[in-house]
Scaffold this motif. Structure first.
Motif, PDB file in Angstrom:
ATOM      1  N   THR A 121      -4.652  -2.681  -9.781  1.00 40.00           N
ATOM      2  CA  THR A 121      -3.809  -2.534  -8.605  1.00 40.00           C
ATOM      3  C   THR A 121      -4.644  -2.755  -7.357  1.00 40.00           C
ATOM      4  O   THR A 121      -5.882  -2.809  -7.396  1.00 40.00           O
ATOM      5  CB  THR A 121      -3.115  -1.155  -8.568  1.00 40.00           C
ATOM      6  OG1 THR A 121      -2.063  -1.178  -7.602  1.00 40.00           O
ATOM      7  CG2 THR A 121      -4.104  -0.036  -8.223  1.00 40.00           C
ATOM      8  N   HIS A 123      -3.790  -2.719  -2.647  1.00 39.64           N
ATOM      9  CA  HIS A 123      -2.772  -2.386  -1.650  1.00 39.64           C
ATOM     10  C   HIS A 123      -1.532  -3.235  -1.897  1.00 39.64           C
ATOM     11  O   HIS A 123      -1.632  -4.424  -2.211  1.00 39.64           O
ATOM     12  CB  HIS A 123      -3.326  -2.665  -0.245  1.00 39.64           C
ATOM     13  CG  HIS A 123      -2.475  -2.109   0.859  1.00 39.64           C
ATOM     14  ND1 HIS A 123      -1.259  -2.649   1.206  1.00 39.64           N
ATOM     15  CD2 HIS A 123      -2.678  -1.048   1.686  1.00 39.64           C
ATOM     16  CE1 HIS A 123      -0.739  -1.959   2.205  1.00 39.64           C
ATOM     17  NE2 HIS A 123      -1.576  -0.971   2.508  1.00 39.64           N
ATOM     18  N   TRP A 124      -0.356  -2.621  -1.769  1.00 38.72           N
ATOM     19  CA  TRP A 124       0.875  -3.343  -2.104  1.00 38.72           C
ATOM     20  C   TRP A 124       1.024  -4.647  -1.323  1.00 38.72           C
ATOM     21  O   TRP A 124       1.557  -5.638  -1.821  1.00 38.72           O
ATOM     22  CB  TRP A 124       2.102  -2.460  -1.886  1.00 38.72           C
ATOM     23  CG  TRP A 124       2.318  -1.990  -0.463  1.00 38.72           C
ATOM     24  CD1 TRP A 124       1.908  -0.793   0.064  1.00 38.72           C
ATOM     25  CD2 TRP A 124       2.994  -2.676   0.590  1.00 38.72           C
ATOM     26  NE1 TRP A 124       2.277  -0.701   1.382  1.00 38.72           N
ATOM     27  CE2 TRP A 124       2.955  -1.840   1.738  1.00 38.72           C
ATOM     28  CE3 TRP A 124       3.638  -3.908   0.682  1.00 38.72           C
ATOM     29  CZ2 TRP A 124       3.519  -2.209   2.954  1.00 38.72           C
ATOM     30  CZ3 TRP A 124       4.214  -4.280   1.907  1.00 38.72           C
ATOM     31  CH2 TRP A 124       4.143  -3.433   3.023  1.00 38.72           C
ATOM     32  N   ALA A 127      -0.954  -7.320  -3.207  1.00 36.25           N
ATOM     33  CA  ALA A 127      -0.772  -7.441  -4.651  1.00 36.25           C
ATOM     34  C   ALA A 127      -0.318  -8.844  -5.056  1.00 36.25           C
ATOM     35  O   ALA A 127      -0.780  -9.393  -6.065  1.00 36.25           O
ATOM     36  CB  ALA A 127       0.227  -6.401  -5.143  1.00 36.25           C
ATOM     37  N   PRO A 141       1.550  -3.463  -8.701  1.00 38.58           N
ATOM     38  CA  PRO A 141       1.538  -3.156  -7.267  1.00 38.58           C
ATOM     39  C   PRO A 141       2.107  -1.793  -6.906  1.00 38.58           C
ATOM     40  O   PRO A 141       1.996  -1.369  -5.765  1.00 38.58           O
ATOM     41  CB  PRO A 141       2.411  -4.271  -6.681  1.00 38.58           C
ATOM     42  CG  PRO A 141       3.381  -4.581  -7.778  1.00 38.58           C
ATOM     43  CD  PRO A 141       2.602  -4.429  -9.061  1.00 38.58           C
ATOM     44  N   ASP A 142       2.701  -1.090  -7.871  1.00 38.71           N
ATOM     45  CA  ASP A 142       3.459   0.113  -7.524  1.00 38.71           C
ATOM     46  C   ASP A 142       2.821   1.400  -8.028  1.00 38.71           C
ATOM     47  O   ASP A 142       3.509   2.394  -8.252  1.00 38.71           O
ATOM     48  CB  ASP A 142       4.892  -0.003  -8.066  1.00 38.71           C
ATOM     49  CG  ASP A 142       4.927  -0.257  -9.570  1.00 38.71           C
ATOM     50  OD1 ASP A 142       3.848  -0.509 -10.149  1.00 38.71           O
ATOM     51  OD2 ASP A 142       6.019  -0.196 -10.157  1.00 38.71           O
ATOM     52  N   ALA A 155      -5.155   1.609  -5.105  1.00 36.90           N
ATOM     53  CA  ALA A 155      -4.382   1.012  -4.020  1.00 36.90           C
ATOM     54  C   ALA A 155      -5.077   1.306  -2.685  1.00 36.90           C
ATOM     55  O   ALA A 155      -6.243   1.680  -2.645  1.00 36.90           O
ATOM     56  CB  ALA A 155      -2.962   1.555  -4.041  1.00 36.90           C
ATOM     57  N   GLN A 196       3.249   3.615  -4.963  1.00 36.61           N
ATOM     58  CA  GLN A 196       2.889   3.519  -3.558  1.00 36.61           C
ATOM     59  C   GLN A 196       4.175   3.538  -2.744  1.00 36.61           C
ATOM     60  O   GLN A 196       5.218   3.082  -3.186  1.00 36.61           O
ATOM     61  CB  GLN A 196       2.150   2.209  -3.285  1.00 36.61           C
ATOM     62  CG  GLN A 196       0.857   2.043  -4.045  1.00 36.61           C
ATOM     63  CD  GLN A 196       0.176   0.744  -3.674  1.00 36.61           C
ATOM     64  OE1 GLN A 196       0.081   0.389  -2.513  1.00 36.61           O
ATOM     65  NE2 GLN A 196      -0.290   0.023  -4.669  1.00 36.61           N
ATOM     66  N   ILE A 198       6.198   1.816  -0.396  1.00 34.99           N
ATOM     67  CA  ILE A 198       6.239   0.429   0.033  1.00 34.99           C
ATOM     68  C   ILE A 198       7.361   0.209   1.026  1.00 34.99           C
ATOM     69  O   ILE A 198       8.493   0.621   0.804  1.00 34.99           O
ATOM     70  CB  ILE A 198       6.419  -0.500  -1.174  1.00 34.99           C
ATOM     71  CG1 ILE A 198       5.272  -0.294  -2.171  1.00 34.99           C
ATOM     72  CG2 ILE A 198       6.516  -1.947  -0.745  1.00 34.99           C
ATOM     73  CD1 ILE A 198       5.413  -1.090  -3.446  1.00 34.99           C
TER      74      ILE A 198
END
Length: 327
Positions: A121, A123-124, A127, A141-142, A155, A196, A198
């Motif tokens: 992973t 940071h979103w 990603a 990404p989550d 993340a 995360q 988002i």
């Protein structure tokens, strides 16, 4: 004593660098001894990052002596990592050293080939780029962090703290990790699988687009029932023509746009009001609180209540985004 080497690269993100240094430094055994020795190292004696100039203790040879290597994130668009750094990381991995990345530090591990075939992973917001540049990496990404055993990734920002506390718990148990968490004034309970938070931006609409009037109408009428037929009629088109032009101009479907707009309205209300979840579900146009909770969790990655707890503005309205429904 467990040796931790923090690898500083040019254009390092200061928080990504200092967070692991602080957490490992603050860890303490029950008898008061420090279980970790933290060393800042780099390819060259000075490292620049976000207006800072750092003088480091050791060179890349520190990676060979470390039990754990942490690679902080760097500013976007800094270019490829030098081959000596990548080679040092590969040697450390081959020797069985635990290697972790913070935020965009995952790109460095991916460049070294250390994430091939693994879940990872970052940071979103980065990603998608990580997945595009390194298709052999299974990008998630989550989540806050991913632990593959020897290789770990986290993340952005505060997720670095979660990852470090997780490693301390792995090394020394929950009691020592909980004490370190208290010293950091943060909870130990956030698990790596927690999503995360988002912000899902809506696709931009070109200025002067024929869709602008209908999009404004959608924003103004979210609490009511809005169908594809109603949107098409508002635009003076057939449903088929409207759907085609909508996708051409936004890259998504009218109904997906509507759902994202409703979630964004709900995010705004959760951040800036104390209204009950049921009332917010109604104002954002969801058919029921249950449908709202399910859709919100699917899009944002957490529950409405958890989102409110994290981002509520304590009664002070957010004035930098203008419309209710935007951030």
């Amino acid at each position: 004593m467990h040796s931790v080497a923090i690898l500083a690269l040019d254009d390092v993100v200061p928080f990504d660098l200092t967070a692991p240094m602080t957490v490992f430094d603050w860890a303490q055994l029950p008898d008061g001894r420090s279980p970790y020795r933290v060393t800042l190292c780099a390819e060259k004696p000075e490292v620049r990052g976000d207006g800072l100039v750092l003088r480091v203790e050791r060179g890349l040879d520190a990676l060979a002596d470390a039990d754990t290597v942490v690679v902080p994130g760097r500013k976007p668009g800094v270019g490829p990592t030098s081959e000596p750094v990548l080679a040092a990381l590969r040697r450390a991995a081959a020797d069985g050293t635990r290697i972790a990345s913070v935020c965009s530090g995952a790109f460095v591990l991916a460049e070294a080939g250390l994430l091939d075939g693994l879940r990872a992973t970052t940071h979103w917001a980065a990603a998608g780029e990580l997945a595009r540049l390194f298709p052999r990496v299974q990008v998630q990404p989550d989540v806050l962090y991913v632990d593959n055993g020897q290789i770990l990734t986290s993340a952005g920002a505060a997720a670095a703290l979660d990852l470090c506390l997780h490693m301390i718990r792995r090394d020394l148990g929950s009691a020592v990790a909980a004490d370190a968490a208290r010293r950091c004034v943060m909870p130990l309970e956030r698990e790596g699988g927690q999503a995360q938070f988002i912000v899902h931006e809506l696709p931009p609409v070109p200025r002067g687009s024929t869709l602008e009037p209908v999009l404004e109408w959608i924003e103004d009428n979210l609490a009511g029932e809005i169908t594809l037929g109603a949107m098409a009629a508002r635009s003076g088109m057939s449903e088929r023509t409207f759907s085609r032009r909508f996708r051409e101009q936004t890259g998504t479907t009218p109904l997906q746009w509507l759902l994202r707009t409703r979630v964004r309205r709900a995010q705004y209300l959760l951040e800036n009001s104390d209204r009950p979840i049921e009332r917010i579900a109604q104002q954002a146009g969801f058919g029921s609180p249950t449908a709202f909770r399910e859709r919100f969790r699917r899009v944002v990655g957490t529950t409405p209540q958890a989102y409110r707890s994290a981002f509520h503005a304590n009664g002070t309205p957010v004035t930098s985004g203008a419309q209710a429904g935007g951030r």
